[in-house]
Each structure stands twice: as structure tokens, then as C-alpha cells.
Design a protein around this motif. Sequence first.
Motif, PDB file in Angstrom:
ATOM      1  N   ALA A  23     -12.386 -17.920  -5.580  1.00 13.97           N
ATOM      2  CA  ALA A  23     -11.866 -16.624  -5.556  1.00 13.97           C
ATOM      3  C   ALA A  23     -12.510 -15.823  -7.172  1.00 13.97           C
ATOM      4  CB  ALA A  23     -10.246 -16.661  -5.619  1.00 13.97           C
ATOM      5  N   GLU A  24     -12.540 -16.843  -8.241  1.00 11.44           N
ATOM      6  CA  GLU A  24     -13.023 -16.219  -9.291  1.00 11.44           C
ATOM      7  C   GLU A  24     -14.526 -15.899  -9.453  1.00 11.44           C
ATOM      8  OE1 GLU A  24     -13.535 -18.195 -13.776  1.00 11.44           O
ATOM      9  OE2 GLU A  24     -13.233 -19.665 -12.085  1.00 11.44           O
ATOM     10  N   GLU A  25     -15.171 -16.515  -8.579  1.00 15.09           N
ATOM     11  CA  GLU A  25     -16.545 -16.036  -8.479  1.00 15.09           C
ATOM     12  C   GLU A  25     -16.676 -14.640  -7.738  1.00 15.09           C
ATOM     13  OE1 GLU A  25     -19.885 -19.610  -7.971  1.00 15.09           O
ATOM     14  OE2 GLU A  25     -18.287 -19.408  -6.305  1.00 15.09           O
ATOM     15  N   ASP A  26     -15.930 -14.558  -6.821  1.00 16.73           N
ATOM     16  CA  ASP A  26     -15.680 -13.338  -5.972  1.00 16.73           C
ATOM     17  C   ASP A  26     -15.496 -12.017  -6.711  1.00 16.73           C
ATOM     18  OD1 ASP A  26     -16.418 -14.029  -3.350  1.00 16.73           O
ATOM     19  OD2 ASP A  26     -14.325 -14.518  -2.945  1.00 16.73           O
ATOM     20  N   GLN A  27     -14.333 -12.397  -7.723  1.00 21.55           N
ATOM     21  CA  GLN A  27     -14.109 -11.364  -8.532  1.00 21.55           C
ATOM     22  C   GLN A  27     -14.902 -10.800  -9.751  1.00 21.55           C
ATOM     23  OE1 GLN A  27     -10.355 -12.912 -10.722  1.00 21.55           O
ATOM     24  NE2 GLN A  27      -9.998 -10.916 -11.648  1.00 21.55           N
ATOM     25  N   LYS A  28     -15.660 -12.015 -10.084  1.00 21.49           N
ATOM     26  CA  LYS A  28     -16.692 -11.535 -11.097  1.00 21.49           C
ATOM     27  C   LYS A  28     -17.736 -10.762 -10.305  1.00 21.49           C
ATOM     28  CE  LYS A  28     -16.289 -15.778 -14.171  1.00 21.49           C
ATOM     29  NZ  LYS A  28     -17.060 -17.003 -14.288  1.00 21.49           N
ATOM     30  N   LEU A  29     -18.102 -11.093  -9.245  1.00 20.22           N
ATOM     31  CA  LEU A  29     -19.268 -10.787  -8.669  1.00 20.22           C
ATOM     32  C   LEU A  29     -18.675  -9.046  -8.490  1.00 20.22           C
ATOM     33  CD1 LEU A  29     -22.173 -10.643  -6.988  1.00 20.22           C
ATOM     34  CD2 LEU A  29     -21.181 -11.427  -5.113  1.00 20.22           C
ATOM     35  N   ALA A  30     -17.735  -8.906  -7.615  1.00 19.75           N
ATOM     36  CA  ALA A  30     -17.217  -7.662  -7.449  1.00 19.75           C
ATOM     37  C   ALA A  30     -17.227  -6.385  -8.697  1.00 19.75           C
ATOM     38  CB  ALA A  30     -15.796  -7.523  -6.592  1.00 19.75           C
ATOM     39  N   GLN A  31     -16.832  -7.289  -9.917  1.00 16.33           N
ATOM     40  CA  GLN A  31     -16.458  -6.561 -11.095  1.00 16.33           C
ATOM     41  C   GLN A  31     -17.726  -6.068 -11.596  1.00 16.33           C
ATOM     42  OE1 GLN A  31     -14.646  -8.788 -14.022  1.00 16.33           O
ATOM     43  NE2 GLN A  31     -14.211  -7.095 -15.329  1.00 16.33           N
ATOM     44  N   VAL A  32     -19.193  -6.909 -11.557  1.00 22.75           N
ATOM     45  CA  VAL A  32     -20.334  -6.410 -11.805  1.00 22.75           C
ATOM     46  C   VAL A  32     -20.711  -5.342 -11.044  1.00 22.75           C
ATOM     47  CG1 VAL A  32     -22.501  -7.093 -12.085  1.00 22.75           C
ATOM     48  CG2 VAL A  32     -20.612  -8.621 -13.159  1.00 22.75           C
ATOM     49  N   ILE A  33     -20.601  -5.881  -9.977  1.00 20.35           N
ATOM     50  CA  ILE A  33     -21.221  -4.671  -8.689  1.00 20.35           C
ATOM     51  C   ILE A  33     -20.404  -3.236  -8.889  1.00 20.35           C
ATOM     52  CG2 ILE A  33     -21.520  -4.068  -6.324  1.00 20.35           C
ATOM     53  CD1 ILE A  33     -21.780  -6.834  -5.592  1.00 20.35           C
ATOM     54  N   SER A  34     -19.338  -3.303  -9.168  1.00 21.41           N
ATOM     55  CA  SER A  34     -18.517  -1.778  -9.466  1.00 21.41           C
ATOM     56  C   SER A  34     -19.129  -1.335 -10.571  1.00 21.41           C
ATOM     57  CB  SER A  34     -16.968  -2.191  -9.593  1.00 21.41           C
ATOM     58  OG  SER A  34     -16.917  -2.984 -10.923  1.00 21.41           O
ATOM     59  N   ILE A  35     -19.763  -1.929 -11.340  1.00 22.99           N
ATOM     60  CA  ILE A  35     -20.230  -1.220 -12.722  1.00 22.99           C
ATOM     61  C   ILE A  35     -21.767  -0.876 -12.302  1.00 22.99           C
ATOM     62  CG2 ILE A  35     -21.045  -1.558 -15.310  1.00 22.99           C
ATOM     63  CD1 ILE A  35     -18.637  -3.501 -15.231  1.00 22.99           C
ATOM     64  N   HIS A  36     -22.482  -1.807 -11.889  1.00 24.56           N
ATOM     65  CA  HIS A  36     -24.103  -1.675 -11.654  1.00 24.56           C
ATOM     66  C   HIS A  36     -24.609  -1.163 -10.246  1.00 24.56           C
ATOM     67  CE1 HIS A  36     -24.620  -3.195 -15.884  1.00 24.56           C
ATOM     68  NE2 HIS A  36     -23.691  -4.080 -15.577  1.00 24.56           N
ATOM     69  N   GLY A  37     -23.549  -1.304  -9.515  1.00 30.46           N
ATOM     70  CA  GLY A  37     -24.200  -0.951  -7.926  1.00 30.46           C
ATOM     71  C   GLY A  37     -24.595  -2.310  -7.420  1.00 30.46           C
ATOM     72  N   ALA A  45     -26.346 -11.411 -10.617  1.00 36.30           N
ATOM     73  CA  ALA A  45     -25.782 -12.787 -10.714  1.00 36.30           C
ATOM     74  C   ALA A  45     -25.871 -13.245 -12.198  1.00 36.30           C
ATOM     75  CB  ALA A  45     -26.821 -13.648  -9.994  1.00 36.30           C
ATOM     76  N   ALA A  46     -27.007 -12.760 -12.900  1.00 38.39           N
ATOM     77  CA  ALA A  46     -26.671 -13.142 -14.370  1.00 38.39           C
ATOM     78  C   ALA A  46     -25.764 -12.575 -15.232  1.00 38.39           C
ATOM     79  CB  ALA A  46     -28.159 -13.005 -14.941  1.00 38.39           C
ATOM     80  N   LYS A  47     -25.645 -11.246 -14.867  1.00 38.13           N
ATOM     81  CA  LYS A  47     -24.795 -10.241 -15.645  1.00 38.13           C
ATOM     82  C   LYS A  47     -23.242 -10.864 -15.496  1.00 38.13           C
ATOM     83  CE  LYS A  47     -26.481  -5.913 -16.831  1.00 38.13           C
ATOM     84  NZ  LYS A  47     -27.755  -5.832 -16.239  1.00 38.13           N
ATOM     85  N   ALA A  48     -22.892 -11.404 -14.058  1.00 34.95           N
ATOM     86  CA  ALA A  48     -21.677 -11.864 -13.662  1.00 34.95           C
ATOM     87  C   ALA A  48     -21.564 -13.302 -14.317  1.00 34.95           C
ATOM     88  CB  ALA A  48     -21.461 -11.864 -12.240  1.00 34.95           C
ATOM     89  N   GLY A  49     -22.463 -13.883 -14.588  1.00 33.75           N
ATOM     90  CA  GLY A  49     -22.272 -15.311 -15.294  1.00 33.75           C
ATOM     91  C   GLY A  49     -22.094 -16.187 -14.224  1.00 33.75           C
ATOM     92  N   LEU A  50     -22.638 -15.927 -13.176  1.00 28.96           N
ATOM     93  CA  LEU A  50     -22.614 -16.753 -11.967  1.00 28.96           C
ATOM     94  C   LEU A  50     -23.941 -17.538 -11.533  1.00 28.96           C
ATOM     95  CD1 LEU A  50     -21.432 -14.061  -9.051  1.00 28.96           C
ATOM     96  CD2 LEU A  50     -19.892 -15.803 -10.357  1.00 28.96           C
TER      97      LEU A  50
END
Length: 204
Positions: A23-37, A45-50
Motif C-alpha cells: 500500500a505504501e508503494e502504491d501511495q508513493k507511486l500515485a503521488q508522484v504520478i499526480s505531480i508529473h503525470g 520510479a526514481a522520484k517515488a523512491g521506489l
Amino acid sequence: MQMAPVLINEYRKKESNRGAWTAEEDQKLAQVISIHGPRRWKCIAAKAGLNRCGKSCRLRWMNYLRPNIKRGNISDQEEDLILRLHKLLGNRWSLIAGRLPGRTDNEIKNYWNSHLSKKLKQIERQNSGLTATESEPKNPDEVAQVATSAANNREEGTSRANEDQKSSQLMIWDELFDRPAEGPLNLEWMSKFLEMDESWFYFA
DNA sequence: AACAACCTCAACCGCATCAGA
DNA sequence: GTCTGATGCGGTTGAGGTTGT
């Protein structure tokens, strides 16, 4: 240099996370995509720290996190549509998914492999048990028609107004689907079909 | 209860295509 | 024209759940 399979796997494990997403990874990914598209997946992947590859992030987004994803059971109408589209397009899952709003190519592929392919095989087996005349298809759509007749029957319970609207739309629908059976696939017809608005596929 | 067989579906892999340098 | 990285697609795998014995 040849690596033993186990060593390769260990090496890959150290390289990046694999397996189910948290769930944590999902949250991070969604957050970065909401900003960068949803593009430049390697950067995302890098920006989300995944510790995941871009490909994995894209897949997770496309199949699970993307907005408007429709989850849950495939309806009878959707199943009918999948059968028809598969008959028309073959294993071109992304094209089929494109005509089923909210459904992913992966979901449809899985549904086909686990449900529909068996269903069709069963029907074919039943047909092969009949006499040659009986088993001979009346038209090329017969297999799909048999498979979907139950779904059509269930539609009888809908309101009269909807019925009238459906029947007129279905006439056009059937006209479109019947046409290729008359001869070789017509490119003009195909492009017309693929450009059809999604609303055509939902009669509710 | 224990085990095997089967099923489902998320995730991975390899390849093809596209776009930009 | 060629190279390279990004993206998209279809096939396959495997973990976890369910069902049957």
C-alpha cells in the motif's frame, strides 16, 4: 559469463523490489504520478523512491492505480462484447480493452484464459458431438451467439423504454458485426468500428 | 484435518515499435 | 540512417485462495 539461475535471481532481488506491491508503494507511486503525470516511468520510479523498474511502475498504474478502473465481476454485456471482439480481433487484448471502459488488457486477457476459452471449448465439444449437419454453423457468428444467448435472455427483464432503445441500437450493432461475415474483412469497416464512441457499447 | 488439484489474477519477461538525439 | 531509451503489447509464471478427496 554464465550465471546459475539462482544467482541471477539473487542478483535481481538486490537490484530491485519484486512481487506484490505494498500500500505504501502504491501511495508513493500515485503521488508522484499526480505531480508529473503518467510518463517517463524510470524517472517516476526514481522520484517515488521506489526500488522498482519503470516498467513495473507503469504496469501497476495501468492495471491497478489508474483512475476509473472498473473492478469486480465482468458483466454479461461485457462478456458478450469480449467474445465478439475476440472473434473479430483475436488476441489483441489492448484493442479489446480499449472498447471496454475501465477494463484493462491484463484483466481481459486473464478473464479470457480462465473463463471464456474454456467456455468456447466446451461449446465446441458439444457441437462436435452432434451430427455433421447439426454441428455445421449456420453462420460464422454461431459460436459467439451460443455463448452469449444466456446473456441476451437475461436482458428480458429490463424496462420497455430501454428495450426500444436497445433494439434500435442493437440493429445497428448487429449490422456492423454481421458485415465481415459476408466476406473478407473490410478495412474501412474495421477503422469505422475502432473509431466508434464508447457509448455504443453500453445500452444502459 | 491434511493434502492434492485446480483456479484466479497480479506481476514479470521478452520482444516490437516509436521517438528523439 | 543509426543508435538508444521509453513505451506498449501479448505470453507466461507463480503465489495465494478455493474446492475436492
